[in-house]
Write a protein that holds these residues in place. Structure first.
Motif, PDB file in Angstrom:
ATOM      1  N   VAL A  14       0.866  -1.178   0.000  1.00 45.30           N
ATOM      2  CA  VAL A  14       0.000   0.000   0.000  1.00 45.30           C
ATOM      3  C   VAL A  14       0.898   1.222   0.000  1.00 45.30           C
ATOM      4  O   VAL A  14       1.929   1.238   0.667  1.00 45.30           O
ATOM      5  CB  VAL A  14      -0.970   0.033   1.208  1.00 45.30           C
ATOM      6  CG1 VAL A  14      -2.018  -1.046   1.090  1.00 45.30           C
ATOM      7  CG2 VAL A  14      -0.233  -0.098   2.517  1.00 45.30           C
ATOM      8  N   GLY A  15       0.519   2.230  -0.759  1.00 43.20           N
ATOM      9  CA  GLY A  15       1.402   3.386  -0.876  1.00 43.20           C
ATOM     10  C   GLY A  15       2.703   2.949  -1.514  1.00 43.20           C
ATOM     11  O   GLY A  15       2.755   2.026  -2.298  1.00 43.20           O
ATOM     12  N   GLY A  16       3.778   3.574  -1.169  1.00 45.15           N
ATOM     13  CA  GLY A  16       5.068   3.200  -1.744  1.00 45.15           C
ATOM     14  C   GLY A  16       5.920   2.406  -0.793  1.00 45.15           C
ATOM     15  O   GLY A  16       7.084   2.156  -1.066  1.00 45.15           O
ATOM     16  N   GLY A  17       5.347   2.013   0.323  1.00 47.62           N
ATOM     17  CA  GLY A  17       6.114   1.400   1.405  1.00 47.62           C
ATOM     18  C   GLY A  17       6.518  -0.030   1.178  1.00 47.62           C
ATOM     19  O   GLY A  17       7.085  -0.389   0.156  1.00 47.62           O
ATOM     20  N   GLU A  24       7.215 -13.734  -4.566  1.00 37.69           N
ATOM     21  CA  GLU A  24       8.244 -13.901  -3.540  1.00 37.69           C
ATOM     22  C   GLU A  24       7.651 -14.393  -2.221  1.00 37.69           C
ATOM     23  O   GLU A  24       8.291 -15.150  -1.492  1.00 37.69           O
ATOM     24  CB  GLU A  24       9.022 -12.603  -3.352  1.00 37.69           C
ATOM     25  CG  GLU A  24       9.897 -12.296  -4.559  1.00 37.69           C
ATOM     26  CD  GLU A  24      10.854 -11.157  -4.314  1.00 37.69           C
ATOM     27  OE1 GLU A  24      11.589 -11.215  -3.301  1.00 37.69           O
ATOM     28  OE2 GLU A  24      10.856 -10.222  -5.124  1.00 37.69           O
ATOM     29  N   LEU A  25       6.426 -13.981  -1.917  1.00 45.30           N
ATOM     30  CA  LEU A  25       5.751 -14.511  -0.730  1.00 45.30           C
ATOM     31  C   LEU A  25       5.557 -16.020  -0.876  1.00 45.30           C
ATOM     32  O   LEU A  25       5.802 -16.781   0.071  1.00 45.30           O
ATOM     33  CB  LEU A  25       4.409 -13.811  -0.505  1.00 45.30           C
ATOM     34  CG  LEU A  25       3.547 -14.347   0.636  1.00 45.30           C
ATOM     35  CD1 LEU A  25       4.288 -14.312   1.971  1.00 45.30           C
ATOM     36  CD2 LEU A  25       2.244 -13.563   0.711  1.00 45.30           C
ATOM     37  N   ARG A  26       5.152 -16.463  -2.070  1.00 41.90           N
ATOM     38  CA  ARG A  26       4.999 -17.901  -2.302  1.00 41.90           C
ATOM     39  C   ARG A  26       6.337 -18.621  -2.133  1.00 41.90           C
ATOM     40  O   ARG A  26       6.402 -19.706  -1.549  1.00 41.90           O
ATOM     41  CB  ARG A  26       4.397 -18.164  -3.684  1.00 41.90           C
ATOM     42  CG  ARG A  26       2.934 -17.750  -3.787  1.00 41.90           C
ATOM     43  CD  ARG A  26       2.280 -18.191  -5.087  1.00 41.90           C
ATOM     44  NE  ARG A  26       2.861 -17.600  -6.275  1.00 41.90           N
ATOM     45  CZ  ARG A  26       2.496 -16.417  -6.809  1.00 41.90           C
ATOM     46  NH1 ARG A  26       1.545 -15.708  -6.237  1.00 41.90           N
ATOM     47  NH2 ARG A  26       3.079 -15.965  -7.906  1.00 41.90           N
ATOM     48  N   THR A  27       7.419 -18.010  -2.610  1.00 39.74           N
ATOM     49  CA  THR A  27       8.751 -18.597  -2.461  1.00 39.74           C
ATOM     50  C   THR A  27       9.133 -18.708  -0.996  1.00 39.74           C
ATOM     51  O   THR A  27       9.639 -19.744  -0.544  1.00 39.74           O
ATOM     52  CB  THR A  27       9.798 -17.757  -3.236  1.00 39.74           C
ATOM     53  OG1 THR A  27       9.462 -17.776  -4.621  1.00 39.74           O
ATOM     54  CG2 THR A  27      11.195 -18.305  -3.041  1.00 39.74           C
ATOM     55  N   SER A  43      -2.460  -7.792  -1.570  1.00 43.03           N
ATOM     56  CA  SER A  43      -2.465  -7.161  -0.254  1.00 43.03           C
ATOM     57  C   SER A  43      -2.033  -8.086   0.873  1.00 43.03           C
ATOM     58  O   SER A  43      -2.295  -7.810   2.042  1.00 43.03           O
ATOM     59  CB  SER A  43      -3.849  -6.586   0.032  1.00 43.03           C
ATOM     60  OG  SER A  43      -4.832  -7.593  -0.070  1.00 43.03           O
ATOM     61  N   GLY A  44      -1.390  -9.188   0.539  1.00 38.42           N
ATOM     62  CA  GLY A  44      -0.828 -10.030   1.578  1.00 38.42           C
ATOM     63  C   GLY A  44      -1.741 -11.095   2.128  1.00 38.42           C
ATOM     64  O   GLY A  44      -1.910 -11.211   3.339  1.00 38.42           O
ATOM     65  N   ASN A  45      -2.321 -11.877   1.254  1.00 35.09           N
ATOM     66  CA  ASN A  45      -3.159 -13.003   1.649  1.00 35.09           C
ATOM     67  C   ASN A  45      -2.585 -14.255   0.992  1.00 35.09           C
ATOM     68  O   ASN A  45      -2.440 -14.295  -0.223  1.00 35.09           O
ATOM     69  CB  ASN A  45      -4.601 -12.817   1.162  1.00 35.09           C
ATOM     70  CG  ASN A  45      -5.194 -11.524   1.639  1.00 35.09           C
ATOM     71  OD1 ASN A  45      -5.449 -11.337   2.806  1.00 35.09           O
ATOM     72  ND2 ASN A  45      -5.394 -10.590   0.714  1.00 35.09           N
ATOM     73  N   ALA A  46      -2.266 -15.236   1.796  1.00 32.32           N
ATOM     74  CA  ALA A  46      -1.730 -16.476   1.251  1.00 32.32           C
ATOM     75  C   ALA A  46      -2.381 -17.653   1.956  1.00 32.32           C
ATOM     76  O   ALA A  46      -2.671 -17.592   3.160  1.00 32.32           O
ATOM     77  CB  ALA A  46      -0.216 -16.545   1.424  1.00 32.32           C
ATOM     78  N   VAL A  47      -2.607 -18.703   1.212  1.00 33.53           N
ATOM     79  CA  VAL A  47      -3.148 -19.950   1.751  1.00 33.53           C
ATOM     80  C   VAL A  47      -2.065 -21.007   1.578  1.00 33.53           C
ATOM     81  O   VAL A  47      -1.382 -21.039   0.550  1.00 33.53           O
ATOM     82  CB  VAL A  47      -4.450 -20.335   1.009  1.00 33.53           C
ATOM     83  CG1 VAL A  47      -4.921 -21.716   1.412  1.00 33.53           C
ATOM     84  CG2 VAL A  47      -5.526 -19.294   1.276  1.00 33.53           C
ATOM     85  N   PHE A  48      -1.901 -21.850   2.595  1.00 31.70           N
ATOM     86  CA  PHE A  48      -0.890 -22.897   2.521  1.00 31.70           C
ATOM     87  C   PHE A  48      -1.270 -24.049   3.448  1.00 31.70           C
ATOM     88  O   PHE A  48      -2.148 -23.913   4.302  1.00 31.70           O
ATOM     89  CB  PHE A  48       0.496 -22.349   2.897  1.00 31.70           C
ATOM     90  CG  PHE A  48       0.601 -21.840   4.310  1.00 31.70           C
ATOM     91  CD1 PHE A  48       1.050 -22.668   5.333  1.00 31.70           C
ATOM     92  CD2 PHE A  48       0.258 -20.536   4.620  1.00 31.70           C
ATOM     93  CE1 PHE A  48       1.142 -22.205   6.641  1.00 31.70           C
ATOM     94  CE2 PHE A  48       0.352 -20.058   5.915  1.00 31.70           C
ATOM     95  CZ  PHE A  48       0.806 -20.904   6.930  1.00 31.70           C
ATOM     96  N   THR A 166      -5.181  -6.765  11.531  1.00 31.93           N
ATOM     97  CA  THR A 166      -5.233  -6.498  10.099  1.00 31.93           C
ATOM     98  C   THR A 166      -6.669  -6.687   9.623  1.00 31.93           C
ATOM     99  O   THR A 166      -7.373  -7.576  10.105  1.00 31.93           O
ATOM    100  CB  THR A 166      -4.237  -7.379   9.309  1.00 31.93           C
ATOM    101  OG1 THR A 166      -4.195  -6.952   7.946  1.00 31.93           O
ATOM    102  CG2 THR A 166      -4.577  -8.857   9.401  1.00 31.93           C
ATOM    103  N   THR A 167      -7.084  -5.846   8.699  1.00 31.36           N
ATOM    104  CA  THR A 167      -8.479  -5.815   8.264  1.00 31.36           C
ATOM    105  C   THR A 167      -8.614  -6.289   6.823  1.00 31.36           C
ATOM    106  O   THR A 167      -7.787  -5.956   5.977  1.00 31.36           O
ATOM    107  CB  THR A 167      -9.030  -4.377   8.401  1.00 31.36           C
ATOM    108  OG1 THR A 167      -8.913  -3.984   9.775  1.00 31.36           O
ATOM    109  CG2 THR A 167     -10.478  -4.289   7.973  1.00 31.36           C
TER     110      THR A 167
END
Length: 182
Positions: A14-17, A24-27, A43-48, A166-167
């Motif tokens: 979100v934004g430039g942050g 890469e999250l999957r990795t 936005s940072g949602n992963a299932v595993f 987190t929402t």
């Protein structure tokens, strides 16, 4: 026994942050030994799937791995499929009658008692409303989260101090339940 989980990353892309590409999250999740990995949105949602049965340990390991890879801290919550389905089932608002942008769930890292929100004059925010659930808060914001005055009040530091939260909007909440069932 293998359990299906969702990882909910707070405040990325979100934004430039804090940029965490989903590939890469999957990795990172693969390198942690998890399987059946899928991401949803940016936005940072992963299932595993994992043989680990401690959500806190899973979140801590993911936070550490993300810090090592990207050089910044990302707060993570990990919740199992059963919990996610229970959150949907316990929704105190008529989710089927609402648009996804009108209903949100804030997930907390622990149980939150009503005392944390004492003194909040809920009537002054109507038609917006909130209800506490099991390690979560349901927010009905008919004009969306971006215009919600109640959301601002609910996230004031004195109300969320010491919590990881987190929402997600209802569309994402429902999709994560669907993905954890796949």
């Amino acid at each position: 026994m293998t359990t299906t989980y969702a990882a909910l990353l707070r405040g990325i892309n979100v934004g430039g942050g804090k940029r965490v590409p989903m590939a890469e999250l999957r990795t990172v999740l693969t390198e942690l030994g998890h399987t059946g990995i899928a991401t949803y949105l940016q936005s940072g949602n992963a299932v595993f799937r994992s043989d680990e049965d401690d959500e806190g340990a899973l979140a801590a390991a993911l936070e550490q791995a993300l810090h090592q890879r990207f050089g910044f801290t990302v707060d993570c919550l990990v919740r199992d499929a059963g919990y996610l389905a229970a959150v949907v089932g316990a929704c105190p608002f008529p989710a089927a009658e609402l648009e996804g942008k009108q209903l949100h769930v804030t997930y907390f890292d622990r149980t939150v008692d009503a005392e944390r929100f004492a003194g909040l004059e809920a009537e002054s925010f109507l038609p917006e409303e909130f209800r506490l659930g099991n390690r979560c808060l349901y927010l009905y914001a008919p004009d969306g989260l971006g215009r919600s005055k109640l959301a601002v009040e609910l996230t004031r530091p004195r109300r969320v101090k010491g919590l990881t939260a987190t929402t997600r909007n209802w569309n994402t909440v429902a999709k994560l339940v669907e993905l954890t069932r796949s």
